[in-house]
Scaffold this motif. Structure first.
Motif, PDB file in Angstrom:
ATOM      1  N   SER A   1       0.469  -1.362   0.224  1.00  0.00           N
ATOM      2  CA  SER A   1      -0.172  -0.282  -0.090  1.00  0.00           C
ATOM      3  C   SER A   1       1.234   0.736  -0.034  1.00  0.00           C
ATOM      4  O   SER A   1       1.664   1.506   0.826  1.00  0.00           O
ATOM      5  CB  SER A   1      -1.166  -0.123   1.177  1.00  0.00           C
ATOM      6  OG  SER A   1      -1.942  -1.102   0.758  1.00  0.00           O
ATOM      7  N   PRO A   2       1.001   1.635  -1.667  1.00  0.00           N
ATOM      8  CA  PRO A   2       1.667   3.556  -1.170  1.00  0.00           C
ATOM      9  C   PRO A   2       1.091   4.005   0.054  1.00  0.00           C
ATOM     10  O   PRO A   2      -0.531   4.523   0.279  1.00  0.00           O
ATOM     11  CB  PRO A   2       1.335   3.427  -2.713  1.00  0.00           C
ATOM     12  CG  PRO A   2       1.108   2.494  -2.929  1.00  0.00           C
ATOM     13  CD  PRO A   2       0.160   1.714  -2.190  1.00  0.00           C
ATOM     14  N   ALA A   3       2.080   4.265   0.190  1.00  0.00           N
ATOM     15  CA  ALA A   3       1.437   5.550   1.717  1.00  0.00           C
ATOM     16  C   ALA A   3       2.320   6.327   2.024  1.00  0.00           C
ATOM     17  O   ALA A   3       3.434   6.830   2.059  1.00  0.00           O
ATOM     18  CB  ALA A   3       1.243   5.232   3.221  1.00  0.00           C
ATOM     19  N   PHE A   4       1.692   7.895   1.909  1.00  0.00           N
ATOM     20  CA  PHE A   4       2.302   9.431   2.477  1.00  0.00           C
ATOM     21  C   PHE A   4       2.008  10.575   3.447  1.00  0.00           C
ATOM     22  O   PHE A   4       1.213   9.841   3.385  1.00  0.00           O
ATOM     23  CB  PHE A   4       3.210  10.100   1.210  1.00  0.00           C
ATOM     24  CG  PHE A   4       2.204  10.633   0.031  1.00  0.00           C
ATOM     25  CD1 PHE A   4       1.321  11.505   0.414  1.00  0.00           C
ATOM     26  CD2 PHE A   4       1.851   9.337  -0.750  1.00  0.00           C
ATOM     27  CE1 PHE A   4       0.310  12.235  -0.399  1.00  0.00           C
ATOM     28  CE2 PHE A   4       0.735   9.555  -1.457  1.00  0.00           C
ATOM     29  CZ  PHE A   4      -0.382  10.718  -1.613  1.00  0.00           C
ATOM     30  N   VAL A   5       2.871  11.625   3.896  1.00  0.00           N
ATOM     31  CA  VAL A   5       2.539  12.003   5.010  1.00  0.00           C
ATOM     32  C   VAL A   5       2.467  13.790   4.422  1.00  0.00           C
ATOM     33  O   VAL A   5       3.598  14.341   3.549  1.00  0.00           O
ATOM     34  CB  VAL A   5       3.464  12.274   5.828  1.00  0.00           C
ATOM     35  CG1 VAL A   5       2.591  13.503   7.520  1.00  0.00           C
ATOM     36  CG2 VAL A   5       2.606  10.454   6.907  1.00  0.00           C
ATOM     37  N   LEU A   6       1.778  13.972   3.642  1.00  0.00           N
ATOM     38  CA  LEU A   6       1.666  15.576   3.057  1.00  0.00           C
ATOM     39  C   LEU A   6       1.106  17.124   4.335  1.00  0.00           C
ATOM     40  O   LEU A   6       0.791  16.339   5.606  1.00  0.00           O
ATOM     41  CB  LEU A   6       0.904  16.225   2.595  1.00  0.00           C
ATOM     42  CG  LEU A   6       0.791  15.625   1.259  1.00  0.00           C
ATOM     43  CD1 LEU A   6      -0.558  15.775   0.682  1.00  0.00           C
ATOM     44  CD2 LEU A   6       1.663  15.713   0.226  1.00  0.00           C
ATOM     45  N   GLY A   7       2.174  18.258   5.283  1.00  0.00           N
ATOM     46  CA  GLY A   7       2.013  19.509   6.043  1.00  0.00           C
ATOM     47  C   GLY A   7       1.406  20.413   5.553  1.00  0.00           C
ATOM     48  O   GLY A   7       0.621  20.198   4.179  1.00  0.00           O
ATOM     49  N   ARG A   8       2.303  20.962   6.145  1.00  0.00           N
ATOM     50  CA  ARG A   8       1.579  22.629   5.692  1.00  0.00           C
ATOM     51  C   ARG A   8       2.033  22.889   4.141  1.00  0.00           C
ATOM     52  O   ARG A   8       3.100  22.383   3.587  1.00  0.00           O
ATOM     53  CB  ARG A   8       2.328  23.829   6.272  1.00  0.00           C
ATOM     54  CG  ARG A   8       1.793  23.401   7.725  1.00  0.00           C
ATOM     55  CD  ARG A   8       1.712  24.795   8.453  1.00  0.00           C
ATOM     56  NE  ARG A   8       3.582  24.959   8.583  1.00  0.00           N
ATOM     57  CZ  ARG A   8       3.750  23.903   9.729  1.00  0.00           C
ATOM     58  NH1 ARG A   8       3.627  22.784  10.671  1.00  0.00           N
ATOM     59  NH2 ARG A   8       5.441  24.540   9.538  1.00  0.00           N
ATOM     60  N   ARG A   9       1.350  23.139   2.973  1.00  0.00           N
ATOM     61  CA  ARG A   9       1.783  24.080   1.647  1.00  0.00           C
ATOM     62  C   ARG A   9       1.754  22.237   0.728  1.00  0.00           C
ATOM     63  O   ARG A   9       2.447  22.587  -0.060  1.00  0.00           O
ATOM     64  CB  ARG A   9       3.079  24.385   1.467  1.00  0.00           C
ATOM     65  CG  ARG A   9       3.534  26.214   2.917  1.00  0.00           C
ATOM     66  CD  ARG A   9       4.949  26.509   2.359  1.00  0.00           C
ATOM     67  NE  ARG A   9       5.905  25.405   2.842  1.00  0.00           N
ATOM     68  CZ  ARG A   9       6.040  25.728   4.941  1.00  0.00           C
ATOM     69  NH1 ARG A   9       5.028  26.432   5.363  1.00  0.00           N
ATOM     70  NH2 ARG A   9       7.106  25.009   5.392  1.00  0.00           N
ATOM     71  N   MET A  10       1.319  21.458   1.077  1.00  0.00           N
ATOM     72  CA  MET A  10       1.473  20.185   0.338  1.00  0.00           C
ATOM     73  C   MET A  10       2.896  19.854   0.674  1.00  0.00           C
ATOM     74  O   MET A  10       3.092  18.877  -0.842  1.00  0.00           O
ATOM     75  CB  MET A  10       0.041  20.627  -0.855  1.00  0.00           C
ATOM     76  CG  MET A  10      -1.184  20.707  -0.181  1.00  0.00           C
ATOM     77  SD  MET A  10      -1.800  21.333  -1.206  1.00  0.00           S
ATOM     78  CE  MET A  10      -2.406  19.614  -1.950  1.00  0.00           C
ATOM     79  N   ASP A  11       3.679  19.821   1.146  1.00  0.00           N
ATOM     80  CA  ASP A  11       4.997  19.782   1.344  1.00  0.00           C
ATOM     81  C   ASP A  11       4.971  17.829   1.754  1.00  0.00           C
ATOM     82  O   ASP A  11       4.231  17.457   2.817  1.00  0.00           O
ATOM     83  CB  ASP A  11       5.826  20.457   3.217  1.00  0.00           C
ATOM     84  CG  ASP A  11       6.294  21.784   2.131  1.00  0.00           C
ATOM     85  OD1 ASP A  11       5.662  22.498   1.492  1.00  0.00           O
ATOM     86  OD2 ASP A  11       7.007  22.448   3.115  1.00  0.00           O
ATOM     87  N   LEU A  12       5.892  17.422   1.321  1.00  0.00           N
ATOM     88  CA  LEU A  12       5.764  16.453   1.321  1.00  0.00           C
ATOM     89  C   LEU A  12       6.936  15.900   2.008  1.00  0.00           C
ATOM     90  O   LEU A  12       8.381  16.171   2.151  1.00  0.00           O
ATOM     91  CB  LEU A  12       6.138  14.989   0.005  1.00  0.00           C
ATOM     92  CG  LEU A  12       6.172  13.553  -0.082  1.00  0.00           C
ATOM     93  CD1 LEU A  12       6.815  13.129   0.735  1.00  0.00           C
ATOM     94  CD2 LEU A  12       4.476  13.228   0.065  1.00  0.00           C
TER      95      LEU A  12
END
Length: 297
Positions: free
Chosen positions: A120-131
């Motif tokens: 399962s691909p997974a990732f976390v985005l923060g402010r400004r849609m930063d990876l």
């Protein structure tokens, strides 16, 4: 000043999309010179004076009560996301700083690795849609953001400035326009973020499509949905996603990608996991990951 301009344009575009029929108004003047409702019509629907609404739409220094904001939101027929965005634009947000560092907890990295085992691909985005973080499957599906300078690990930059994004997303225009709408929400939450302002300026200069969609003032919060991918190794996939806001940091969102069990897309994810394991085991980063890039979606 920029915040006042954002408020002015948002109210103007929301007003322009309404018709008298939408608002239940009998229009005695069919030859309208402006699109949508007039300012005096919105003022009447919201129960405020015309002068007050005009000053509000002009972005003047006002401090409307929550009751007034709610009334204007109802008059403009805003949905929940638009209503929250209006509050962001009108009210000064206290206790929220875009300057504080964005850090991913160690436990989240462990969760991302566990999702790798499930293909399962997974990732976390923060402010400004930063990876902020991504597991191996996400890097194999999209690109290896670890190869990028930290300042370029941003979802919107990838969408508009990396030519591979147009090949990767089968419905690129739809996904890109939605991405702009998500960034609009960020701009309302952090109107004084210099890095966000720089990102918007860069994209506005380099992409006519971004400029056009940005001027629409659409807003969107993603919670779930599906996307169509065209991967150079495993072909087309239909991916379902869930977006989970992290309770310990509301500015971080975990995205988890899955495919229906037994479907061709599920088999493609398994194949991608196997291919990526072989590539990384051989000392490579994967054919899709090795190419230079400007960001990650």
């Amino acid at each position: 000043m920029q915040k006042n301009l954002e408020l002015k344009d948002f109210l103007r575009t929301r007003r322009a999309r309404l018709t008298p029929q939408d608002a239940g108004i009998t229009d005695a003047f069919p030859g309208r010179r402006v699109p949508g409702l007039r300012r005096e019509e919105i003022a009447a629907l919201a129960g405020v004076s015309v002068d007050y609404y005009v000053r509000l739409e002009q972005g003047r220094d006002l401090n409307p009560s929550n009751t007034v904001i709610e009334a204007i939101a109802r008059a403009l027929r805003l949905d929940d996301t638009e209503r929250a965005h209006l509050f962001d634009l009108v009210q000064a947000r206290t206790g929220r700083s875009a300057a504080r560092p964005q850090r991913v907890r160690p436990g989240m990295y462990q969760m991302l690795e566990t999702l790798d085992d499930a293909a399962s691909p997974a990732f976390v985005l923060g402010r400004r849609m930063d990876l902020l973080a991504a597991n191996r499957m996400a890097r194999a599906l999209i690109c290896d953001f670890n190869l990028l300078p930290a300042a370029q690990r941003n979802k919107v930059r990838f969408m508009f400035l990396d030519p591979r994004a147009r090949d990767l997303y089968v419905q690129w225009a739809k996904v890109a326009a939605e991405t702009v709408a998500v960034l609009r929400v960020e701009a309302g939450r952090y109107p004084d973020d210099p890095r966000l302002a720089a990102l918007i300026e860069e994209l506005s200069v380099k992409s006519a499509e971004f400029r056009r969609w940005w001027s629409d003032h659409q807003v969107l919060v993603r919670t779930s949905g599906s996307k169509l991918y065209r991967h150079p190794v495993v072909g087309e996939l239909t991916i379902d996603f869930q977006a989970l806001q992290l309770p310990e940091d509301p500015d971080q969102t975990l995205f988890v990608y899955t495919a229906r069990s037994g479907s061709p897309s599920h088999a493609a994810l398994r194949l991608l996991a196997s291919w990526n394991a072989q590539e990384t085991g051989a000392g490579g980063a994967g054919a899709w990951s090795r190419a230079p890039s400007t960001g990650l979606a």
